[in-house]
Design an enzyme around this catalytic site. Structure first.
Site, mmCIF file in Angstrom:
data_model
loop_
_atom_site.group_PDB
_atom_site.id
_atom_site.type_symbol
_atom_site.label_atom_id
_atom_site.label_comp_id
_atom_site.label_asym_id
_atom_site.label_seq_id
_atom_site.Cartn_x
_atom_site.Cartn_y
_atom_site.Cartn_z
ATOM 1 N N GLY A 13 0.822 -1.191 0.000
ATOM 2 C CA GLY A 13 0.000 0.000 0.000
ATOM 3 C C GLY A 13 0.856 1.240 0.000
ATOM 4 C CG MET A 15 0.841 4.725 4.665
ATOM 5 S SD MET A 15 0.105 5.120 6.245
ATOM 6 C CE MET A 15 1.570 5.589 7.168
ATOM 7 N N GLY A 16 3.488 1.108 3.080
ATOM 8 C CA GLY A 16 4.450 0.057 3.320
ATOM 9 C C GLY A 16 4.103 -1.228 2.588
ATOM 10 C CE LYS A 32 1.242 -0.864 5.532
ATOM 11 N NZ LYS A 32 -0.088 -0.305 5.430
ATOM 12 C CG ASP A 126 -7.593 4.082 4.746
ATOM 13 O OD1 ASP A 126 -8.383 4.497 3.880
ATOM 14 O OD2 ASP A 126 -6.514 3.542 4.472
#
Length: 524
Positions: A13, A15-16, A32, A126
Site C-alpha cells: 500500500g 505506507m508500506g 508491515k 481508512d
C-alpha cells in the site's frame, strides 16, 4: 526483520509492504514494513511509538490486533494478527455481492469493529473494502492506514492524496479533521460496496469521485430497502445528520438476533477520541496505491448518479425520522420504566411538599432550577454538535464554561415561556383546590406538584427532561440504587410534610400568607 522470518509478500500500500511472517515457534503474523518517507526521522518514530501504544489496547474479534511493533528498528515495522482470507474487494470480485442475512451480519460486525476502535480512543479514518478481510463470512478490520504520521505536512503539501477517494468522508475532502462521524460515512460506503458489488460513488478519475462524495451523489441500487435507508442516512454529506455508531448498532443488533446470530455489545472504554494513529497491518489491493491529485486535475467535476423514487413520489432511500424507526434506542425493560416513573413521581411529590412548607423559597428554587437545566442542556447540545463536527479538543471544558453565560442569556425567552405555562397550570390547580375548600397547605402542595409536572411536559420541557434523565435513568437501572434514591426523596418530602403539620406553612421572607385579609383567618 527483527526476530521474524519473512515467508511471503502478501500486499502493498501507500505506507508500506506487508509480509506473512513468523517468529520461531510462534504464530504467523501480517508484518508491515513501513516506507522510509513515512517514518524517516526521530520525531515521526516517536509519534509512531505513541500511536502504537494506543492501538495495542484494541482487543476485538472484528479487528486484527497489533501483536508486535518496533518503531525504532533500522527499518520500522508493525505486526498484527494474520487473517487468512480475501479482502472484501477481492471477495466481492470473486464471489459476488453479499446478500440477505449475511449482509446484515457483515454490516453489524463491521460496525462493531469500528466501535471497538473508537472505544479505546482512536479513529480509523481508512475504512474501505481493501481494509476489510473476510474470515468466512465475518469481516475483520485491518490497516489503520492514515496515521497522524501520514498527516505530516512534509508529505501532504506536495499534493498526495492519502486514502481512497470514494471511501473518505466529505469533511476530510474539505480539509477538516476526522471525527467519529467520518468513520460512520466510510462504514456506510463499505457496506454499500459489499451489498451491491459497486463503489457507491461510482468509478473514474479521483476528482470526479470526490465531487460526488461532497455532493452526496451515490447509487445504492441493489441494497435491501431497510438497510438502504440506514446506509443513506450514514452517507449524508453533513456529519451532523448522520446516525451515530450506537444508533446504527441499536438497529442492527436486533436484526442479527432475529436471525439467531447474536453480535456481542461493544466493549466499553475511554470516551475521548483522538485523531487516528498510523497505518498498521494491512493487506491492500492494487487500487490502494496513493494517487497524485495533479494527475487528475483536468478530470470533470460533476457526474450525475441515478436516483430512484417510488410511485408515491417519496424517495425510498432517504431516512425519514417521522417514518422510520431504525435508530430509536431499544425500550428498557418494563421494571426499569416503572422504577423511573416512581422516582420521578416521588420527586414531584417532594417538590410539592417543599412548596407547601416554604412557598416562596421553594418556588424560587424551582424557577431557578428550570432555567439552569434548560441553559445547561443548550450548552451541552452546542458542545456536542461541535464535537461531532470537529472531534474532541483539549480546550472543550474551558470553552463550555466560557460559553455558559451566553447560553444562560440565550435560554431566557423560552424558559420564561415554559415557566409561565407551568405557573398557569399551577394556578389553575390552586383555583380548583380553592373551589373545593381545600386547606392552604393542600393547595400549595397541589400547585407545587402541578408546576413540576408541567415543567417536565410543557413547551421546551425536553431541555428539562434531558439533563434530569441523565440522572434518573442510571439510578433506575438497578434496584439498590433506585431504592436509595427513592428513600432520599421521600425522606425530604416527609420532613417537609412534618414541618407543615407541626408548625404550619412558613411564608419566609414574608410575615403572612398572601391575601390573608381577604380570605379570613379561618383556614390558616
Amino acid at each position: 526483520m527483527g526476530d521474524y522470518t519473512l515467508l511471503s509478500r502478501i500486499g502493498e500500500g501507500g505506507m508500506g509492504v506487508v509480509h506473512l511472517a513468523r517468529k520461531p515457534g510462534g504464530d504467523r503474523v501480517a508484518l508491515k514494513v513501513l516506507r522510509p518517507h513515512i517514518v524517516g526521522d526521530e520525531e515521526a518514530r516517536a509519534r509512531l511509538a505513541r500511536e502504537v501504544g494506543s492501538l495495542r489496547r484494541i482487543r476485538s474479534r472484528w479487528v486484527a490486533e497489533i501483536v508486535d511493533a518496533d518503531p525504532w528498528a533500522v527499518v520500522p515495522f508493525v505486526a498484527t494478527r494474520y487473517v487468512p482470507g480475501l479482502s472484501l474487494h477481492d471477495f466481492v470480485q470473486e464471489e459476488g455481492p453479499i446478500e440477505g442475512p449475511d449482509l446484515v451480519w457483515f454490516a453489524a460486525c463491521l460496525a462493531e469493529g469500528v466501535a471497538s476502535v473508537h472505544s479505546v480512543g482512536v479513529l480509523h479514518r481508512d475504512v474501505k473494502p481493501s481494509n476489510v478481510l473476510m474470515e468466512g463470512r465475518t469481516p475483520i478490520l485491518i490497516d489503520f492506514g492514515l496515521a497522524r504520521v501520514a498527516d505530516d505536512p512534509k508529505l501532504t503539501h506536495t499534493g498526495w492524496l492519502l486514502g481512497t477517494p470514494g471511501y473518505l468522508a466529505p469533511e476530510i475532502l474539505h480539509g477538516d479533521d476526522a471525527t467519529p462521524a467520518s468513520d460512520v460515512h466510510s462504514w456506510a460506503a463499505t457496506v454499500a460496496y459489499a451489498g451491491t458489488g459497486n463503489p457507491p460513488f461510482g468509478r473514474g478519475p479521483s476528482m470526479a469521485i470526490m465531487d460526488r462524495v461532497r455532493r452526496g451523489e451515490h447509487d445504492l441500487t441493489g441494497l435491501p430497502h431497510e438497510l438502504r435507508r440506514l446506509v443513506t442516512a450514514a452517507l449524508e454529506p453533513d456529519p451532523l445528520h448522520r446516525p451515530t455508531l450506537d444508533a446504527i448498532l441499536g438497529w442492527l443488533r436486533p436484526q442479527v438476533a432475529a436471525g439467531r446470530t447474536v453480535v456481542p455489545p461493544v466493549p466499553t472504554g475511554p470516551e475521548d477520541l483522538f485523531t487516528l494513529p498510523l497505518a498498521l497491518a494491512a493487506q491492500a489491493s492494487q487500487d490502494d496505491v496513493t494517487e497524485r491529485l495533479g494527475d487528475v486535475s483536468r478530470a470533470p467535476h460533476t457526474f450525475a448518479m441515478p436516483t430512484r423514487f417510488d410511485p408515491s413520489g417519496q424517495d425510498p432511500t432517504r431516512f425519514d425520522p417521522a417514518r422510520d424507526t431504525p435508530y430509536v434506542e431499544p425500550r428498557p425493560p418494563l421494571a426499569e420504566r416503572l422504577r423511573r416513573a416512581i422516582l420521578l413521581t416521588s420527586t414531584a411529590v417532594a417538590a410539592g411538599a417543599l412548596v407547601a412548607a416554604f412557598p416562596w423559597p421553594a418556588a424560587g428554587v424551582l424557577l431557578l432550577l428550570v432555567w439552569l437545566l434548560r441553559s445547561g442542556s443548550l450548552a451541552a447540545s452546542a458542545a456536542g454538535d461541535r464535537r461531532r463536527v470537529r472531534g474532541r479538543r483539549w480546550y472543550d471544558g474551558a470553552r463550555f464554561l466560557l460559553a455558559a453565560p451566553w447560553h444562560l442569556v440565550r435560554s431566557i425567552g423560552s424558559t420564561v415561556l415554559l415557566q409561565l405555562w407551568a405557573l398557569g397550570l399551577a394556578i389553575a390547580g390552586a383555583l380548583i383546590c380553592y373551589a373545593v375548600a381545600a386547606s392552604p397547605s393542600t393547595t400549595l402542595f397541589v400547585s407545587g406538584v402541578v408546576f413540576a409536572a408541567s415543567a417536565w411536559t410543557g413547551p421546551g420541557g425536553s431541555r428539562v427532561r434531558s439533563p434530569l434523565s441523565r440522572i434518573v435513568t442510571p439510578l433506575s437501572r438497578g434496584s439498590r440504587t433506585w431504592l436509595g434514591a427513592v428513600a432520599v426523596v421521600l425522606v425530604v418530602a416527609a420532613l417537609a410534610g412534618l414541618r407543615v403539620s407541626v408548625s404550619g406553612t412558613s411564608w419566609t421572607p414574608g410575615n403572612d400568607r398572601p391575601f390573608s385579609s381577604q380570605n379570613g383567618a379561618g383556614r390558616g
